[in-house]
Design an enzyme around this catalytic site. Structure first.
Site, PDB file in Angstrom:
ATOM      1  N   GLY A 111       4.701 -87.234  83.815  1.00 42.02           N
ATOM      2  CA  GLY A 111       6.024 -87.749  84.136  1.00 42.02           C
ATOM      3  C   GLY A 111       7.134 -87.178  83.285  1.00 42.02           C
ATOM      4  O   GLY A 111       8.262 -87.679  83.335  1.00 42.02           O
ATOM      5  N   GLU A 121      -0.571 -89.637  72.599  1.00 43.26           N
ATOM      6  CA  GLU A 121      -1.903 -89.529  71.986  1.00 43.26           C
ATOM      7  C   GLU A 121      -2.391 -90.752  71.244  1.00 43.26           C
ATOM      8  O   GLU A 121      -3.584 -91.078  71.268  1.00 43.26           O
ATOM      9  CB  GLU A 121      -1.923 -88.312  71.054  1.00 43.26           C
ATOM     10  CG  GLU A 121      -1.891 -87.013  71.855  1.00 43.26           C
ATOM     11  CD  GLU A 121      -1.697 -85.816  70.964  1.00 43.26           C
ATOM     12  OE1 GLU A 121      -2.677 -85.088  70.772  1.00 43.26           O
ATOM     13  OE2 GLU A 121      -0.578 -85.632  70.451  1.00 43.26           O
ATOM     14  N   ARG A 159       4.465 -83.840  72.569  1.00 36.74           N
ATOM     15  CA  ARG A 159       5.669 -83.118  72.147  1.00 36.74           C
ATOM     16  C   ARG A 159       6.713 -82.931  73.230  1.00 36.74           C
ATOM     17  O   ARG A 159       7.853 -82.578  72.913  1.00 36.74           O
ATOM     18  CB  ARG A 159       5.266 -81.734  71.607  1.00 36.74           C
ATOM     19  CG  ARG A 159       4.654 -80.786  72.656  1.00 36.74           C
ATOM     20  CD  ARG A 159       4.508 -79.377  72.097  1.00 36.74           C
ATOM     21  NE  ARG A 159       5.805 -78.837  71.771  1.00 36.74           N
ATOM     22  CZ  ARG A 159       6.561 -78.115  72.580  1.00 36.74           C
ATOM     23  NH1 ARG A 159       6.134 -77.805  73.788  1.00 36.74           N
ATOM     24  NH2 ARG A 159       7.755 -77.692  72.197  1.00 36.74           N
ATOM     25  N   THR A 201       8.455 -84.829  75.613  1.00 36.69           N
ATOM     26  CA  THR A 201       9.681 -85.619  75.669  1.00 36.69           C
ATOM     27  C   THR A 201      10.491 -85.416  74.391  1.00 36.69           C
ATOM     28  O   THR A 201      11.719 -85.376  74.425  1.00 36.69           O
ATOM     29  CB  THR A 201       9.368 -87.112  75.889  1.00 36.69           C
ATOM     30  OG1 THR A 201       8.458 -87.231  76.962  1.00 36.69           O
ATOM     31  CG2 THR A 201      10.625 -87.888  76.223  1.00 36.69           C
TER      32      THR A 201
END
Lengths: 760, 166, 120
Positions: free
Chosen positions: A489, A716, A529, A531
């Site tokens: 997304g 994560e 990383r 966004t």
């Protein structure tokens, strides 16, 4: 143009993602959906042995099969010099990577690629594989990480020497590297403790389990330029790795990212791409390669199984005084397990003065490991969060309260040394303490003991390089172009960030993910990383577009650009001498005002904000079968600033589900010959929708001061706490501390029976 | 070279014909011969459901059915779910609930959910989970998928279809 | 069935430049362009067991040169082919930096060499 958080109009809302309609109608093109005229299909022959020398390969019968156009083996790949270097997020040794993609003199694991055939149909290619004659000299193999460290273990790589040690050693070894973090006075710390707990843990190798197998379609032109269409997390990584492996100029390789059906870190490297390109070069035709599920499990990049010994001490009032950890991680056939990250994440949620953490990266006859969502952290947290639970229990302190008393804050030194900046760990602990779930009584289930467990987790998150372009269309809408494949997304998040800056609605921005020739260098989609870093680039590119828009307006109004204000999609003049224009109006006049507006930015940002999570789970155990049911699960996480909350929730829920599978069922099962026996989804058992309840999420927003919009990576951390949380819940249900993953039914039953027998 | 067989079948309401080798699966026929790439290949052993299509009203794994078996039968794939430019309520609700991340399992889930709602318009959460247990998703943890299916079922029972564009 | 609950905290954004220097560090690093370098545990054989070393230099390269002067053999652990070794990342005052050997090292800052980490 300053954005003020309390006035966000788009960020924080939940628009429908821009690629959504294509995905729900089956129109979206993933790598395996791509077809080119005259395309050949290629398949890979794989080693049936865990460790063997290749004495000869005879491909003549395969080449003679009608429909077969080319066969390649390790001899067809260039030999590369030794040594590693950093490529964005990855530290890569191209020579080892090339050896992994196709074996040279030895095969090092069941499934190791030996040859590849290109033919007019995938069925003919498979028939041709059976005609390739390979003579193997079977060698002893090793599958256990501690056994692989012994002096008498079979050696996989004769030129491997342990790196990171105080003194250089010239001994042949399977220990690729050693790392240690230490500070304070460990002995004094343990002397000061009122309670000490020491336990040993083992975890099994597990796979990312993406539903889409690896694929690649490659084409090679007579002018030496090649194109690869591939479902990848990193088109620029694919380009660079293929350039190294095939010794082709980087600029001659174009990588077009198709939609990707899951990655979780496993699609940040290459397996098929160089082979497909090489076969395309040999045959002069496009070549398509798709892995089977068995190939994905046997021969891509699962994450390490591990052995971890964890010893911790605490005082009566619940302060941790010392922690000592020894961990060995399976690297697979070539060096590169995430043991370093394991050492740096274990105990990261806590303030510790006295610690020593030793980690070993060990090669053995299993597939070369690759990143899997917070690589190394889940194994480590399983150990540490279980020991912490036991300390809290022995001291009679609530396990969340124990964590809060020791919780890391801004200024706390991480296990690796550097101090944290503004973080939200304690906020996640408190969010769970105050949650409806934690305050509710444990559900009762007929005939089954129930228990509740908690655990915390940490991940660094990453920055690295990203490029973005924001261009204004003549109707006042905008395009955002990036090089970050969209797995979860992020394309929508990029559009939303640009929309916020430009004063548009999310639907008025078209986000595009493009290829390596159409955008500047962008590192992988991974490491939590996109966004943060690509979003940063989009933010800056949109600001650049605004600056240009102001210049255009200034030209139209014959004023200085400094006198133009851009707010909420409207340009106005400070002295009010001119009628304000909407973006739509201005966009229609750009040609006469100086030309098109295209904002651009390229970043390698600092100010990365790490992520913390605390989870609580209620389970029920069937004492006769050992099956654990997840009754209720709540995950609290510091998410910085949730750009699109639905997709942030989605990341948390997905990570939790993977963590639950890791805890309960998933493992690589090898037989005595070193052959993997559960190479399909039937027996490599990932959670189905019947196995899980709804997964509640609590988004705690502690903005990251290092990012203009407060963004932290979120993807994560969620996978880190679940195995420990479930183990802690199981303890409270049946009084057994499970120290082995997975906690599959057979193991749980065995533990229950042993406990019952011991009590008799 | 194997002799190809001529097959005539009904796909998403249209009569289609094709030639295929006896050893080619229905999944291969749909994707590589007919160009309908909505059904996906995830495992080829019927364990993941990414290849789900509806064959004569039943959800099946098209990787486990031969192309030649489609002779005279009716097949529904995800490409046929939207009608006259309008998304099916399941498709619309999947979008609204963010019930997809990478989207590779989505066609299979939509087909399996459609087959469920076609025979049971008012399922409980447990019935939804049971019916969809043959479809694996690795990204979402299933939470939003189940919510989307329950919401679509409510919309379909209520008789109003959500606004959509296809 | 409840939706994800969002608990927004700290609504004001903190400027990225905010950085606190503990008094202890200013007391140690009294000269300009002196930084504290924390030595990774396995390299402390080079530094006679000391874990915190003062080093002077305006850039990371200068700092490493000074460390090499103090403890010969240090440079080859962190520099490969004229660049920062790919397997090593550098943190200055808690932030992973991106400038390699030319990275400026502010006076009184704390420098850590840590393994480079990739995500998934």
């Amino acid at each position: 143009m300053e954005l003020q958080e309390h006035k966000f109009k788009v960020i924080g809302t939940r628009p429908i993602r821009h690629d959504g309609v294509d995905k729900v109608t089956g129109r979206a093109k993933y790598g395996a959906d791509i077809s080119l005229p005259g395309m050949l299909h290629a398949k890979v022959l794989r080693s049936p042995h865990a460790h063997a020398r290749i004495k000869s390969i005879d491909v003549s019968a395969a080449l003679a099969l009608p429909g077969v156009k080319a066969v390649i083996t390790g001899k067809d790949l260039p030999e590369l010099p030794p040594g590693s270097h950093q490529m964005g997020e990855l530290v890569v040794n191209p020579r080892y990577l090339s050896m992994n993609i196709m074996a040279r003199d030895k095969v090092l694991y069941d499934g190791h690629a030996v040859a590849a055939v290109a033919a007019t149909s995938p069925h003919i290619a498979e028939e041709a594989l059976k005609l390739i004659k390979v003579e193997y000299e079977v060698l002893p193999h090793v599958l256990d990480v501690r056994k692989a460290m012994q002096d008498d273990a079979p050696i996989l790589l004769p030129d491997l020497r342990t790196s990171g040690t105080p003194e250089k050693s010239d001994k042949q070894t399977n220990i690729a590297s050693q790392v240690r973090f230490a500070r304070g006075d460990l002995e004094a710390g343990f002397r000061a403790a009122d309670v000490i707990v020491e336990r040993e843990f083992t975890t099994s190798m597990v796979h990312q389990g993406y539903i889409e197998p690896h694929n690649a379609v490659a084409q090679y032109n007579a002018d030496g330029h090649g194109t690869i269409w591939v479902s990848t997390q990193g088109p620029f990584s694919v380009r660079e790795l293929c350039s190294h492996i095939l010794q082709m100029p980087l600029g001659n390789i174009k990588v077009v990212p198709a939609e990707i059906g899951g990655g979780f870190g496993g699609k940040t490297t290459v397996y098929l791409e160089p082979l497909a390109l090489l076969l395309a070069k040999k045959t002069g035709k496009p070549v398509k390669m798709v892995m089977s599920r068995a190939e994905v499990l046997r021969a891509t990049g699962p994450t390490s199984g591990s052995y971890i010994r964890c010893k911790m001490g605490a005082t009566k009032d619940g302060k941790i005084t010392a922690a000592q950890v020894w961990m060995a991680y399976e690297a697979g056939a070539f060096p590169g397990s995430p043991v370093g990250a394991g050492c740096m994440t274990i105990l990261a949620p806590y303030a510790l003065e006295n610690l020593q953490i030793d980690g070993f990266d060990v090669v053995l006859n299993k597939p070369k490991t690759c990143a899997y969502r917070a690589p190394g952290a889940t194994n480590a947290a399983f150990a540490a969060e279980t020991v912490i639970d036991e300390l809290a229990e022995k001291l009679g302190i609530d396990p969340l309260e124990f964590r809060r008393r020791n919780g890391a804050k801004e200024g706390t030194a991480q296990p690796a040394g550097p101090q944290f900046r503004r973080i939200g760990y304690i906020e996640t602990v408190e969010a769970i303490m105050n949650s409806e779930h934690y305050k509710s009584p444990l559900p009762q289930v007929d005939g089954k003991p129930v228990g509740r467990g908690v655990a915390s987790g940490f991940w660094f998150n990453a920055g690295f390089q990203s490029t973005a372009i924001v261009s204004i269309n003549s109707d006042g809408t905008a395009n955002v172009v990036t090089g970050s494949p969209d797995i979860g997304g992020t394309r929508a998040a990029c559009a939303m960030i640009a929309a916020e800056v430009l004063g548009l609605k999310a639907e008025e921005v078209n986000p595009v993910v493009t290829d390596t020739e159409s955008i500047g260098h962008t590192d992988v989609t991974g490491g939590s990383r996109v966004t943060f870093a690509t979003g940063y680039a989009v933010y800056e590119a949109a600001q650049d577009a605004v600056r240009q828009l102001k210049e255009r307006a200034a030209t139209i109004w014959k004023v200085k650009p400094e006198d133009v204000v851009y707010q909420d999609g409207v340009v106005s003049c400070v002295n009010n001498g001119h009628e304000p224009m909407t973006l739509k109006q201005l966009a229609g006049r750009l040609a006469r005002a100086g030309g098109p507006v295209t904002g651009r930015a390229a970043v390698n940002p600092r100010g990365v904000g790490p992520g913390f999570a605390t989870h609580v789970v209620d389970i029920a155990v069937d004492p006769e079968t050992g099956k654990i049911d997840i009754l209720r699960y709540t995950a609290a996480q510091d998410v910085g600033k949730a750009v699109h909350p639905s997709y942030v929730e989605g990341q948390i829920q997905g990570g939790v589900a993977q963590g639950i599978g890791w805890a309960l069922n998933e493992e690589y099962y090898y037989d005595e010959q070193g052959i993997m026996r559960n190479t399909g989804f039937l027996d490599y058992r990932i959670p189905t929708c019947l196995d899980l309840p709804m997964i509640e999420t609590i988004l705690v927003e502690v903005p990251n001061p290092g990012h203009p919009l407060g963004i932290r990576g979120v993807g994560e951390v969620p996978i880190v706490p679940p195995p420990a949380a479930i183990a802690n819940a199981l303890y409270r249900a049946v009084g057994i501390r499970m120290t082995e993953l997975p906690m599959s039914p057979a193991k749980v039953v065995k533990a229950i029976l042993e406990k019952n027998n011991a009590q008799k | 070279m194997a002799n190809k067989v001529h097959v005539e079948t009904t796909l998403n309401g249209e009569t289609v014909e094709f030639l295929c080798e006896p050893r080619q699966s229905l999944l291969e026929v749909l994707r590589d011969i007919l160009g309908f790439t909505g059904a996906k290949e995830g495992c080829l052993t019927g364990d993941c459901g990414a290849c789900s299509v509806i064959l004569d009203g039943r959800v099946i794994c098209s990787c486990l059915v031969l192309g030649v078996e489609a002779q005279g039968k009716t097949i529904e794939t995800v490409e046929g779910m939207a009608q006259d430019g309008q998304l099916h309520p399941l498709q619309q609700k999947f979008l609204e609930h963010a019930a997809l991340q990478c989207g590779i399992c989505t066609p299979g889930f939509l087909i399996a959910a459609k087959a469920l709602l076609d025979r049971n318009p008012n399922p409980t959460e447990h019935e939804v989970r049971y019916a969809l247990a043959g479809n694996l998703c690795r990204c979402t943890g299933y939470d939003k998928i189940v919510r989307a299916v329950l919401d679509a079922a409510a919309v379909m029972r209520g008789g109003t279809h959500g606004a959509a564009r296809a | 069935m409840q939706r994800g609950e969002i608990v927004a905290l700290v609504p004001l954004l903190v400027p990225a430049s905010a950085r606190k220097i503990p008094a202890e560090r200013t007391a140690i690093a009294v000269q300009t362009h002196m930084a504290i370098v924390v030595i990774p545990a396995l390299w402390r054989t080079l530094t006679q067991g000391k874990d915190r070393i003062q080093a002077s230099g305006a850039t990371l390269k200068d700092i490493i040169d000074d460390l090499e002067r103090q403890f010969p053999g240090f440079r080859e652990r962190v520099v490969e082919q004229g660049d920062l070794a790919g397997s090593i990342a550098v943190s200055i005052d808690g932030e992973i930096v991106t400038g390699g050997l030319s990275e400026p090292v502010p006076p009184h800052s704390e420098v850590h060499f840590v393994p480079a980490i990739g995500g998934g």
